[in-house]
Motif scaffolding. Sequence first.
Motif, PDB file in Angstrom:
ATOM      1  N   ALA A  43       0.833  -1.207   0.000  1.00 15.38           N
ATOM      2  CA  ALA A  43       0.000   0.000   0.000  1.00 15.38           C
ATOM      3  C   ALA A  43       0.864   1.253   0.000  1.00 15.38           C
ATOM      4  O   ALA A  43       0.572   2.236  -0.709  1.00 15.38           O
ATOM      5  N   LEU A  44       1.938   1.245   0.768  1.00 13.61           N
ATOM      6  CA  LEU A  44       2.834   2.398   0.797  1.00 13.61           C
ATOM      7  C   LEU A  44       3.542   2.573  -0.543  1.00 13.61           C
ATOM      8  O   LEU A  44       3.665   3.688  -1.056  1.00 13.61           O
ATOM      9  N   ALA A  45       4.001   1.459  -1.122  1.00 13.90           N
ATOM     10  CA  ALA A  45       4.702   1.530  -2.406  1.00 13.90           C
ATOM     11  C   ALA A  45       3.787   2.011  -3.522  1.00 13.90           C
ATOM     12  O   ALA A  45       4.228   2.692  -4.452  1.00 13.90           O
ATOM     13  N   SER A  46       2.505   1.675  -3.424  1.00 10.57           N
ATOM     14  CA  SER A  46       1.562   2.079  -4.475  1.00 10.57           C
ATOM     15  C   SER A  46       1.339   3.582  -4.478  1.00 10.57           C
ATOM     16  O   SER A  46       0.882   4.143  -5.478  1.00 10.57           O
ATOM     17  N   GLU A  51      10.718   4.404  -2.061  1.00 14.70           N
ATOM     18  CA  GLU A  51      11.110   5.379  -1.043  1.00 14.70           C
ATOM     19  C   GLU A  51      10.101   5.469   0.087  1.00 14.70           C
ATOM     20  O   GLU A  51      10.453   5.786   1.230  1.00 14.70           O
ATOM     21  N   ALA A  52       8.829   5.191  -0.218  1.00 12.91           N
ATOM     22  CA  ALA A  52       7.780   5.277   0.803  1.00 12.91           C
ATOM     23  C   ALA A  52       7.772   4.065   1.720  1.00 12.91           C
ATOM     24  O   ALA A  52       7.144   4.093   2.780  1.00 12.91           O
ATOM     25  N   MET A  53       8.487   3.017   1.342  1.00 12.51           N
ATOM     26  CA  MET A  53       8.488   1.794   2.137  1.00 12.51           C
ATOM     27  C   MET A  53       9.557   1.853   3.223  1.00 12.51           C
ATOM     28  O   MET A  53      10.425   0.988   3.318  1.00 12.51           O
ATOM     29  N   GLN A  54       9.490   2.863   4.061  1.00  8.14           N
ATOM     30  CA  GLN A  54      10.405   2.942   5.195  1.00  8.14           C
ATOM     31  C   GLN A  54       9.974   1.918   6.245  1.00  8.14           C
ATOM     32  O   GLN A  54       8.782   1.761   6.528  1.00  8.14           O
ATOM     33  N   GLU A  60       4.420   0.696  11.569  1.00  5.46           N
ATOM     34  CA  GLU A  60       3.306   1.452  12.147  1.00  5.46           C
ATOM     35  C   GLU A  60       2.007   1.152  11.415  1.00  5.46           C
ATOM     36  O   GLU A  60       0.954   0.957  12.029  1.00  5.46           O
ATOM     37  N   ARG A  61       2.088   1.106  10.091  1.00 10.13           N
ATOM     38  CA  ARG A  61       0.876   0.853   9.306  1.00 10.13           C
ATOM     39  C   ARG A  61       0.361  -0.566   9.519  1.00 10.13           C
ATOM     40  O   ARG A  61      -0.854  -0.806   9.545  1.00 10.13           O
ATOM     41  N   ALA A  62       1.281  -1.508   9.688  1.00 12.05           N
ATOM     42  CA  ALA A  62       0.887  -2.908   9.890  1.00 12.05           C
ATOM     43  C   ALA A  62       0.495  -3.195  11.326  1.00 12.05           C
ATOM     44  O   ALA A  62      -0.066  -4.263  11.624  1.00 12.05           O
ATOM     45  N   GLY A  67      10.894  -4.176  15.823  1.00 14.64           N
ATOM     46  CA  GLY A  67      11.708  -5.373  15.998  1.00 14.64           C
ATOM     47  C   GLY A  67      11.049  -6.602  15.400  1.00 14.64           C
ATOM     48  O   GLY A  67      11.727  -7.469  14.825  1.00 14.64           O
ATOM     49  N   THR A  68       9.723  -6.679  15.520  1.00 14.30           N
ATOM     50  CA  THR A  68       8.982  -7.793  14.929  1.00 14.30           C
ATOM     51  C   THR A  68       9.104  -7.765  13.416  1.00 14.30           C
ATOM     52  O   THR A  68       9.311  -8.804  12.769  1.00 14.30           O
ATOM     53  N   LEU A  69       8.995  -6.579  12.847  1.00  9.44           N
ATOM     54  CA  LEU A  69       9.129  -6.440  11.399  1.00  9.44           C
ATOM     55  C   LEU A  69      10.487  -6.954  10.923  1.00  9.44           C
ATOM     56  O   LEU A  69      10.575  -7.709   9.945  1.00  9.44           O
ATOM     57  N   TYR A  70      11.542  -6.594  11.649  1.00  7.17           N
ATOM     58  CA  TYR A  70      12.883  -7.018  11.241  1.00  7.17           C
ATOM     59  C   TYR A  70      13.084  -8.527  11.429  1.00  7.17           C
ATOM     60  O   TYR A  70      13.927  -9.123  10.747  1.00  7.17           O
ATOM     61  N   ARG A  71      12.324  -9.132  12.323  1.00 10.38           N
ATOM     62  CA  ARG A  71      12.422 -10.586  12.451  1.00 10.38           C
ATOM     63  C   ARG A  71      11.861 -11.277  11.210  1.00 10.38           C
ATOM     64  O   ARG A  71      12.359 -12.312  10.780  1.00 10.38           O
TER      65      ARG A  71
END
Length: 229
Positions: A43-46, A51-54, A60-62, A67-71
């Motif tokens: 959704a961010l990339a669209s 660049e929007a996919m920080q 935050e959006r998910a 830390g969970t995201l990086y896992r």
Amino acid sequence: MTAEPTVTGDETRGQAAGPARQTGVRSRSQHQRRKRIVQAAAALASRGGIEAMQMRTVSERAGVALGTLYRYFPSKMDLVVAVVSEELDLLEGSIERRPPRAGDPPQRAVEVLMRATRGLMREPELAEALIRSLLLSDVKTDFGERMTGLLLRAASGTPETAPSSQETASGSAETAPGDIPADDPRRLVARALAGIWTMEMIEMLRGNATAEEIQARLEISAARLLIDA
């Protein structure tokens, strides 16, 4: 002395099933969390491309901790590759539900590629992010192999679940796409056609080509490459 309570067979099975059920619930929860992350990234990339996919914005959006995201995704490019895979899943599902109906192998292959083009171009920013990721990422992706498989299945008219050897009307054996060796000319030319389509998508995203122009060039390329598929 009070007798020890007797554990019945049903109770034993219930106790054994408990950890299994918990594992299943945990697995489903993890799958749903991963899917939520990928959907948030897409959704961010669209809206703003890669660049929007920080990573922090995606987390935050998910609704998950950073830390969970990086896992789940150790780097941003791992996440981009996951989005690419998700888009391929959608394309493959569409092709399985509605296989190409054109008359010959090259036409069927082009139909697949143009359906992929139209699907991606509904979200140009996302399409650009995905194409750029294929060119710039050093993260291994199976995009090329999956597109090659789609083209081979379309060209041969063989569904995903077909047996490895089918008898044609003439009695000769027909090889299913999944059984075609990596160095077989049919697989090599299908991979080449997928590469041509990728470059044509870049031209379209740059505003240098229309869908009609891309289709015309793909038809010429497919007719010459897949004539014996």
